[in-house]
Design a protein around this motif. Structure first.
Motif, PDB file in Angstrom:
ATOM      1  N   LYS A   1      51.288  24.722  64.307  1.00 43.25           N
ATOM      2  CA  LYS A   1      50.301  24.952  63.448  1.00 43.25           C
ATOM      3  C   LYS A   1      51.012  25.447  62.216  1.00 43.25           C
ATOM      4  CE  LYS A   1      46.540  26.238  60.830  1.00 43.25           C
ATOM      5  NZ  LYS A   1      45.212  27.181  60.761  1.00 43.25           N
TER       6      LYS A   1
ATOM      7  N   GLY B   1      47.807  27.637  56.586  1.00 43.98           N
ATOM      8  CA  GLY B   1      47.666  27.437  54.854  1.00 43.98           C
ATOM      9  C   GLY B   1      48.414  28.578  54.148  1.00 43.98           C
TER      10      GLY B   1
ATOM     11  N   GLY C   1      47.339  23.779  57.859  1.00 45.73           N
ATOM     12  CA  GLY C   1      45.825  24.430  57.333  1.00 45.73           C
ATOM     13  C   GLY C   1      45.938  24.108  55.918  1.00 45.73           C
ATOM     14  N   GLY C   2      44.859  24.650  55.261  1.00 47.99           N
ATOM     15  CA  GLY C   2      44.507  24.130  53.951  1.00 47.99           C
ATOM     16  C   GLY C   2      44.931  25.137  52.932  1.00 47.99           C
TER      17      GLY C   2
ATOM     18  N   GLY D   1      42.361  24.024  50.139  1.00 48.19           N
ATOM     19  CA  GLY D   1      41.166  23.847  51.276  1.00 48.19           C
ATOM     20  C   GLY D   1      40.034  24.892  51.014  1.00 48.19           C
ATOM     21  N   HIS D   2      40.455  25.988  50.967  1.00 52.92           N
ATOM     22  CA  HIS D   2      39.615  27.125  51.124  1.00 52.92           C
ATOM     23  C   HIS D   2      38.687  27.334  49.902  1.00 52.92           C
ATOM     24  CE1 HIS D   2      40.368  28.090  55.465  1.00 52.92           C
ATOM     25  NE2 HIS D   2      41.567  28.039  55.168  1.00 52.92           N
TER      26      HIS D   2
ATOM     27  N   ALA E   1      36.017  24.669  49.380  1.00 47.79           N
ATOM     28  CA  ALA E   1      35.266  24.716  50.231  1.00 47.79           C
ATOM     29  C   ALA E   1      34.245  25.901  50.132  1.00 47.79           C
ATOM     30  CB  ALA E   1      35.965  24.908  51.720  1.00 47.79           C
TER      31      ALA E   1
ATOM     32  N   VAL F   1      37.257  18.278  48.344  1.00 45.34           N
ATOM     33  CA  VAL F   1      38.102  19.027  49.342  1.00 45.34           C
ATOM     34  C   VAL F   1      38.971  18.095  50.242  1.00 45.34           C
ATOM     35  CG1 VAL F   1      38.232  20.430  51.638  1.00 45.34           C
ATOM     36  CG2 VAL F   1      36.867  21.050  49.340  1.00 45.34           C
TER      37      VAL F   1
ATOM     38  N   MET G   1      43.116  18.203  50.367  1.00 47.19           N
ATOM     39  CA  MET G   1      43.839  18.227  51.616  1.00 47.19           C
ATOM     40  C   MET G   1      44.606  17.260  51.669  1.00 47.19           C
ATOM     41  SD  MET G   1      43.059  21.034  52.963  1.00 47.19           S
ATOM     42  CE  MET G   1      44.220  20.758  54.523  1.00 47.19           C
TER      43      MET G   1
ATOM     44  N   CYS H   1      36.531  21.547  59.914  1.00 53.87           N
ATOM     45  CA  CYS H   1      37.182  21.857  60.991  1.00 53.87           C
ATOM     46  C   CYS H   1      38.537  22.176  60.493  1.00 53.87           C
ATOM     47  CB  CYS H   1      37.501  20.219  61.439  1.00 53.87           C
ATOM     48  SG  CYS H   1      38.734  20.227  62.822  1.00 53.87           S
ATOM     49  N   SER H   2      38.889  23.393  61.518  1.00 51.84           N
ATOM     50  CA  SER H   2      40.168  24.161  61.085  1.00 51.84           C
ATOM     51  C   SER H   2      41.124  23.657  61.816  1.00 51.84           C
ATOM     52  CB  SER H   2      40.065  25.667  61.245  1.00 51.84           C
ATOM     53  OG  SER H   2      40.041  26.053  62.607  1.00 51.84           O
TER      54      SER H   2
ATOM     55  N   VAL I   1      37.048  30.090  55.039  1.00 54.57           N
ATOM     56  CA  VAL I   1      35.623  29.444  55.531  1.00 54.57           C
ATOM     57  C   VAL I   1      35.715  29.103  56.961  1.00 54.57           C
ATOM     58  CG1 VAL I   1      34.785  28.797  53.279  1.00 54.57           C
ATOM     59  CG2 VAL I   1      36.481  27.281  54.562  1.00 54.57           C
ATOM     60  N   THR I   2      36.869  29.059  57.726  1.00 55.61           N
ATOM     61  CA  THR I   2      36.920  28.655  58.938  1.00 55.61           C
ATOM     62  C   THR I   2      36.846  29.906  60.057  1.00 55.61           C
ATOM     63  OG1 THR I   2      39.167  28.318  58.845  1.00 55.61           O
ATOM     64  CG2 THR I   2      37.921  26.466  58.528  1.00 55.61           C
TER      65      THR I   2
HETATM   66  C1  IPE Z   1      40.982  24.784  56.568  1.00 52.94           C
HETATM   67  O1  IPE Z   1      42.002  24.544  57.784  1.00 52.94           O
HETATM   68  C2  IPE Z   1      40.657  23.208  56.021  1.00 52.94           C
HETATM   69  C3  IPE Z   1      39.726  23.387  54.980  1.00 52.94           C
HETATM   70  C4  IPE Z   1      39.359  24.580  54.322  1.00 52.94           C
HETATM   71  C5  IPE Z   1      39.361  22.166  54.422  1.00 52.94           C
HETATM   72  P1  IPE Z   1      42.390  25.976  58.251  1.00 52.94           P
HETATM   73  O2  IPE Z   1      41.290  26.898  58.431  1.00 52.94           O
HETATM   74  O3  IPE Z   1      43.278  25.538  59.517  1.00 52.94           O
HETATM   75  O4  IPE Z   1      43.414  26.558  56.895  1.00 52.94           O
HETATM   76  P2  IPE Z   1      44.373  27.730  56.982  1.00 52.94           P
HETATM   77  O5  IPE Z   1      45.554  27.703  57.797  1.00 52.94           O
HETATM   78  O6  IPE Z   1      43.320  29.093  57.461  1.00 52.94           O
HETATM   79  O7  IPE Z   1      44.526  27.868  55.599  1.00 52.94           O
END
Ligand code: IPE
Length: 254
Positions: free
Chosen positions: A5, A8, A44-45, A49-50, A53, A74, A78, A147-148, A205-206
């Motif tokens: 992985k 992000g 990751g994002g 992403g975050h 989101a 988003v 991504m 979904c992370s 957010v995850t």
């Molecule tokens: C987040 O994925 C995806 C989105 C916010 C759309 P992750 O939660 O795996 O991302 P990182 O690694 O913490 O940035």
């Protein structure tokens, strides 16, 4: 088989919207290309992403029509980040297939209930490295969920014969306290009995670091070798993938 992985924080600057760490992504792709064996990649994002989101409160489910725009943005961002990652692997000579989680994943009340790991297994059989990523996904009960990449790592670990799972981040490993002290060194090994002080929730957010660690311990408990390394320092990922001594944290199961 190895699951990797790219967090992000390793592939983007989390504080600046839509800012990738292009040089690090290229180097990480080269390091992965240089390690023998079959692989699946999850990323990751970070700031692709975050940030949006959180702005559109996508982690609360579909509660408001104005979130439609957020879902589209988003997902679009991504896919932009994914294209940068895919290009880096292609430049490193690795044949890759992009498999967006939002196209194939079903959640129910915040939990992953359908994820076709078999698709990934088939790409690997073809000699192609599948790359997926954290994404906005549909959710039976809540409309949408985030979904992370960590959720995906756990599912792929369950469904494949992966022996090694490496989490690439922007810090040296897992620390004894969060946030870590200024000169705190990472723990070389953590397990279910390690006491870690979580004094703050991180902003993403995850979920918090605690949730990530619980997932890693679950993976390690099913017999996988799990490691956390700093992807911003050259060769740490290489060392972890090749089974050399590495600077980082090994996660042990029970
Ligand atoms: C987040 O994925 C995806 C989105 C916010 C759309 P992750 O939660 O795996 O991302 P990182 O690694 O913490 O940035």
């Amino acid at each position: 088989m190895m699951l990797i992985k790219l967090g992000g924080s390793a592939i983007t600057d989390k504080s600046k919207p839509l800012t990738s760490r292009a040089g690090d992504i290229k180097r990480l792709a080269m390091e992965i290309a240089g390690a023998e064996g079959t692989k699946m990649i999850v990323h990751g994002g970070g700031s692709f992403g975050h940030i949006k989101a959180a702005e559109f409160k996508l982690n609360e489910g579909f509660v408001d029509d104005s979130q439609r725009e957020g879902i589209c943005l988003v997902q679009k961002d991504m896919r932009k980040l994914n294209a940068i990652v895919v290009d880096a692997f292609r430049e490193a000579g690795v044949p890759v297939a992009s498999v967006p989680a939002g196209a194939i994943t079903l959640f129910d009340n915040g939990q992953m209930v359908k994820f076709p790991s078999e698709v990934f297994i088939h790409y690997v059989k073809l000699g192609i490295v599948p790359i997926t990523f954290g994404d906005v996904v549909v959710d039976r009960a809540r409309g949408i969920s985030i979904c992370s990449g960590d959720d995906i790592m756990l599912q792929l670990a369950k469904d494949t014969d992966a022996v090694k799972c490496v989490f690439v981040t922007s810090v040296d490993g897992i620390f004894e306290s969060y946030p870590p002290g200024k000169d705190e060194e990472p723990l070389s090994e953590v397990g279910p009995d390690t006491v870690i002080r979580f004094s703050s929730e991180d902003v993403d957010v995850t979920g918090s670091m605690k949730r990530k660690l619980d997932l890693m311990i679950e993976m390690a408990s099913s017999g996988k070798e799990v490691a956390v390394v700093n992807g911003l320092v050259p060769d740490r990922l290489t060392d972890a993938l090749k089974g050399n001594d590495f600077i980082g944290t090994r996660v042990k199961g029970d």
